[in-house]
Design an enzyme around this catalytic site. Structure first.
Site, short mmCIF file in Angstrom:
data_model
loop_
_atom_site.label_atom_id
_atom_site.label_comp_id
_atom_site.label_asym_id
_atom_site.label_seq_id
_atom_site.Cartn_x
_atom_site.Cartn_y
_atom_site.Cartn_z
N ASP A 160 -7.65 -2.22 -1.45
CA ASP A 160 -9.08 -1.95 -1.29
C ASP A 160 -9.85 -2.17 -2.59
O ASP A 160 -11.08 -2.21 -2.58
CB ASP A 160 -9.30 -0.51 -0.81
N SER B 41 0.83 -1.22 0.00
CA SER B 41 0.00 0.00 0.00
C SER B 41 0.86 1.27 0.00
O SER B 41 0.58 2.23 0.71
CB SER B 41 -0.95 -0.01 1.21
#
Length: 431
Positions: free
Chosen positions: A310, A194
């Site tokens: 996500d 991320s």
């Protein structure tokens, strides 16, 4: 009695406005709390998650006042909360404010949340904070919330932390270390996941005048004793939330324009643009907007979601309509989100007759051009899973029942309103 929605076959067409970014709203509140004086956050997201961060700021001494669509935050003066900080379902709030709570002037700060939050790993962050001189621990001694943090400030020094579980740990350490007494050196061991979220964290800190030196994603030097500057921070539109509407156009053969989107600030979920293109959609970048429509048959392939975990739920749903095999990889850390998104998506897609193989770090999916539907889909309390399943349900032949629509309030309270405005055919039922 919980609600569910009946999503009927639909085609999404039209124009919608992306909501403000959840990630940037969290970070702007935290930076404003750490900065002396009054800062203005322009167009922050109002959702259950960001409300949790707002309350955490108030618990720790911020004065917050609404001004039309903006929020004024007076920061810099910390206090010890007179009650437990309940982050509800917000992992970002738990991670950031576990670290920032060390700046309470004395006493103890207790942070907890809902069932999902109390299962999410925290020990790597707690261990790193202890390296910086903070007394903190899990009340259950198992590395999960409730978390107890002793106030009195952060001494600083060197902290080492693994990067594969959550970038939020590193962001939390950086934010809190800006006001440490000696500064901090944060060394990330192993592969960082991320990464764009780290870029976003540093971009916000820079706007508030904080200084952080870095070597890629493996080393961060944070100067101590910083107090920041007052700032007017405009929250950008959220690519992560917009992804559900643009993917809806892809799934249903529609044509959607989402406005209030800009690439000026780093966003992990802006990767949806390239992923949709690779999956057979036409994507047009417009001025502060993105247009998506199906350009041909959905394509297969292998996709690395390491930096944008996500997007796993919505890309898994698109893969369910691909005639070629799709492999989604690099998201072992998706198991530590609001749900184990790898297992949950495999379980729900299987209900629709889709072949899904859970992998240690993702999913292997063999979709089909036509999905009958006619079943009940369960998001397992996960807001992104709910929104993804609602879009997939619209592309089925018979539609589907989808449980717990209220979970969208965590990140995108207007999701159903916006989707209905684009043509999503929905009936709300009592479960």
């Amino acid at each position: 009695m919980s609600k569910m929605i009946l999503v009927k076959p639909s085609v999404l067409r039209g124009v919608a406005e992306a909501p403000p970014s959840k990630s940037y709203t969290h970070r702007a509140y935290a930076a404003a709390l750490l900065s002396d004086g009054v800062s203005k956050i322009i167009s922050p997201l109002k959702s259950r998650d960001t409300d949790a961060t707002r309350r955490a700021c108030i618990h720790l001494g911020a004065e917050i006042k609404e001004e039309e669509n903006n929020v004024l935050v007076r920061g810099g003066e910390f206090r010890t909360p007179d009650n437990v900080i309940d982050v509800e379902n917000s992992g970002t709030t738990l991670r950031f404010f576990t670290a920032i709570s060390a700046h309470a002037p004395g006493g103890y700060v207790i942070l907890t949340g809902d069932d999902s939050i109390r299962r999410r790993p925290m020990e790597p962050l707690l261990k790193a904070l202890r390296m910086l001189g903070v007394e903190c621990w899990s009340s259950k001694l198992d590395g999960t919330a409730p978390i107890i943090v002793r106030g009195g400030g952060i001494e600083g020094g060197e902290a080492r932390i693994e990067g594969w579980i959550s970038s939020q740990f590193i962001s939390a350490l950086i934010y809190a270390s800006t006001r440490s007494r000696r500064g901090a050196r944060i060394i990330v061991e192993g592969e960082m996941v991320s990464r764009p979220y780290i870029d976003a964290s540093l971009a916000v800190l820079a706007r508030f005048g904080f200084r952080v030196e870095r070597e890629g994603y493996c080393f961060f030097e944070v100067e101590g004793g910083q107090h920041g500057v007052t700032c007017e921070f405009m929250v950008p539109g959220d690519f992560g939330s917009a992804a559900f509407l643009t993917a809806g156009a892809c799934l249903t053969g529609g044509d959607v324009i989402v406005r209030n989107l800009s690439l000026d600030l780093p966003q992990a979920d802006a990767a949806i643009i390239n992923f949709l293109r690779m999956l057979g959609c036409h994507v047009e970048i417009m001025e502060n907007a993105v247009r998506v429509y199906r350009a041909g048959r959905a394509c297969g392939g292998e996709f690395d979601l390491r930096d944008s975990p996500d997007l796993l739920p919505i890309l898994a749903c698109i893969a369910a309509k691909c005639s070629e095999e799709v492999v989604l990889r690099g998201v072992a850390h998706a198991r530590f989100k609001e749900s184990d998104r790898i297992i949950v998506m495999a379980h729900e897609l299987a209900k629709l007759g889709i072949y899904v193989e859970p992998l240690p770090d993702g999913l292997r999916i063999r979709g089909r051009d036509s999905i009958e539907g006619g079943c009940v889909l369960d998001p397992h309390g996960d807001h992104r899973v709910f929104m993804a399943l609602a879009m997939l349900a619209a592309s089925t032949e018979r539609g589907c029942l989808v449980k717990d629509p209220e979970v969208a309030e965590v990140s995108y309270p207007q999701f159903l309103e916006h989707a209905i405005g684009l043509g999503l055919n929905v009936e709300v039922l009592e479960g």
